[in-house]
Enzyme design. Structure first.
Site, PDB file in Angstrom:
ATOM      1  CG  ASP A  39       4.728  -1.180   5.565  1.00  0.00           C
ATOM      2  OD1 ASP A  39       3.434  -0.556   4.877  1.00  0.00           O
ATOM      3  OD2 ASP A  39       5.616  -0.419   5.650  1.00  0.00           O
ATOM      4  CG  ASP A  44       6.269   5.989  -1.441  1.00  0.00           C
ATOM      5  OD1 ASP A  44       5.725   6.200  -0.508  1.00  0.00           O
ATOM      6  OD2 ASP A  44       6.498   4.871  -2.063  1.00  0.00           O
TER       7      ASP A  44
END
Lengths: 206, 254
Positions: free
Chosen positions: B12, B131
């Site tokens: 990330d 998600d």
């Protein structure tokens, strides 16, 4: 050493160029016939459809240039669609003549209900030795992303087989012309070794 | 001979640095992206994922530059995403050196984006990121905007629809399990993997080789995404692979 990376306007040639650079050679993007014939060794990359590739090659006069290049005994490596283009003909996007260096055809992979495109790491069983596989064990994993496969007429042209629903030719070779269905430029250390083996032929005219 | 299960370290990226959070919050700095990418490649990673979690335009440019630098020295497939809102955004990441692009919020807002991107670049390079958080036993809800906004969509139904539209792969993250290193959400992973005809990458919760083994067997995942477990040096891709290979999972030796 300079290497012609043949650019016929289809697909990403940059990863191949980066791998060649990493191995200490200089990629020369060859989009016209003289840029191909001026070099001693060449890579024919490509992603997309067979008929589209042949159209792209012919539009730039690169089909004749590649045939001439190979006829002089200079080493040539076709990758993925570039390998399929070496065959006599293909049937993706309508039946179409290929470069005709390896007798045989290109057709849809008979994946037996498995997902297409065949995408991911799969192992290649080497049936015989070759300059390109020196130092690489049989059953090594390489990275694939394709839906069509080549079917050579002469079994001796097949260097390596992979299984995905059916056993298909993952690596072929005749004289100094080679083709790999997988992407050596995306296959980590062993992929780079195969490319390095190929590039080592560039300084060795026969 | 069969397709190998994949281990995919995920980085990330915020303002050019690798960060890692817990449950999508509490971010900590986890190091230099190019250095980590090279290390994971050397350890035998099968693919790398880069997700841009920067919101600013300037951050986007930093991310594209970073992707280019990584692609110059990494010779395995690279997946990139974060804030992809259009076919042009996907093209920008592919030109920077990515082999696949993930789409998340924008696909929930406008599902046709999956069909358009898949037509433009091929389904094999379009990855739908989902998600999801558990709502009740056997039901998971899709969240967007970095896991902050519930969308009232069922995760399994969304995955099925997305695959039919042209997503070539599903990257499935459990918000409940993310960053906790207590194991993947096996129920969620299996429910999606058994419903879609495309590969599923399980994400969120890897804390040990046993967790990965479970998600690749019981969870039916094709690949496992790893972050915290690797970034803080607790183990290596090589160690994880030797455990998986010993358990009979088809794995690319490295």
């Amino acid at each position: 050493m300079k290497v012609a990376v043949i650019d016929y306007g289809r697909g990403n040639i940059h990863s191949v160029c980066k791998a060649v650079t990493q191995l200490g050679a200089e990629p020369v993007i060859a989009a016209e016939p003289t840029a191909v014939s001026g070099q001693g060794i060449a890579i024919l990359p490509g992603t997309g459809a067979f008929s589209d590739a042949m159209t792209g090659l012919a539009a730039r006069g690169l089909d004749t240039a590649v045939r001439g290049f190979a006829a002089q005994g200079k080493p040539l490596l076709g990758i993925c669609l570039g390998m399929q283009a070496l065959m006599t003909q293909g049937d993706e996007g309508g039946t179409r003549a290929g470069l005709g260096w390896i007798p045989g055809t290109t057709r849809l992979l008979r994946a037996g209900g498995r997902k297409l495109p065949h995408t991911g790491w799969n192992s290649v069983e080497f049936l015989r030795g070759s300059d390109l596989t020196a130092g690489i064990p049989s059953q090594t994993y390489f990275y694939f992303a394709h839906s069509y496969a080549v079917v050579p007429e002469d079994g001796f042209d097949v260097i390596g087989l992979t299984c995905y629903g059916e056993r298909f030719a993952a690596m072929i070779g005749r004289g100094r012309i080679w083709g790999v269905q997988f992407h050596p430029e995306k296959s980590g250390r062993q992929g780079l070794r195969l490319l390095a083996n190929f590039l080592s032929l560039g300084g060795d005219p026969r | 001979m069969t397709l190998a299960r994949r281990l995919i370290p995920c980085l990330d990226i915020r303002e050019g640095r690798v960060v890692k959070g817990v449950g999508f919050r509490a971010l900590v700095d986890a190091g230099d992206a190019v250095r980590l990418a090279a290390a994971y490649d050397a350890q035998g990673a099968d693919e790398l994922a880069f997700l841009d979690i920067t919101a600013s335009t300037e951050g986007r440019r930093t991310f594209t530059d970073l992707l280019q630098r990584v692609a110059e020295q990494v010779f395995i497939p690279v997946t990139a995403g974060g804030g992809v809102g259009s076919v042009e955004d996907a093209g920008r990441l592919l030109r920077a050196g990515a082999d696949k692009v993930t789409v998340n919020t924008a696909a929930v807002d406008r599902p046709e984006l999956l069909a358009e991107a898949s037509l433009a670049y091929g389904a094999q390079c379009i990855v739908l990121a989902i998600d999801a958080a558990r709502r009740e036993p056997g039901r998971w809800e899709v969240f967007t905007h970095g896991g902050t906004r519930p969308r009232g969509l069922d995760a399994v139904e969304w995955a099925v629809k997305a695959a039919s539209l042209g997503a070539g792969e599903i990257l499935l993250t459990s918000i409940d399990a993310d960053g906790r290193q207590a194991g993947y959400d096996l129920g969620l992973t299996r429910a999606v993997a058994e419903s879609v005809p495309v590969p599923v990458i399980a994400s969120g919760g890897a804390g040990s080789a046993q967790h990965i083994l479970k998600v690749l067997t019981e969870g039916k995942a094709d690949a496992a995404l790893l972050a915290s477990l690797l970034h803080f040096g607790r183990t290596t891709v090589r160690e994880l692979k030797s455990v998986l290979a010993a358990a009979g999972v088809p794995i690319r030796a490295c």
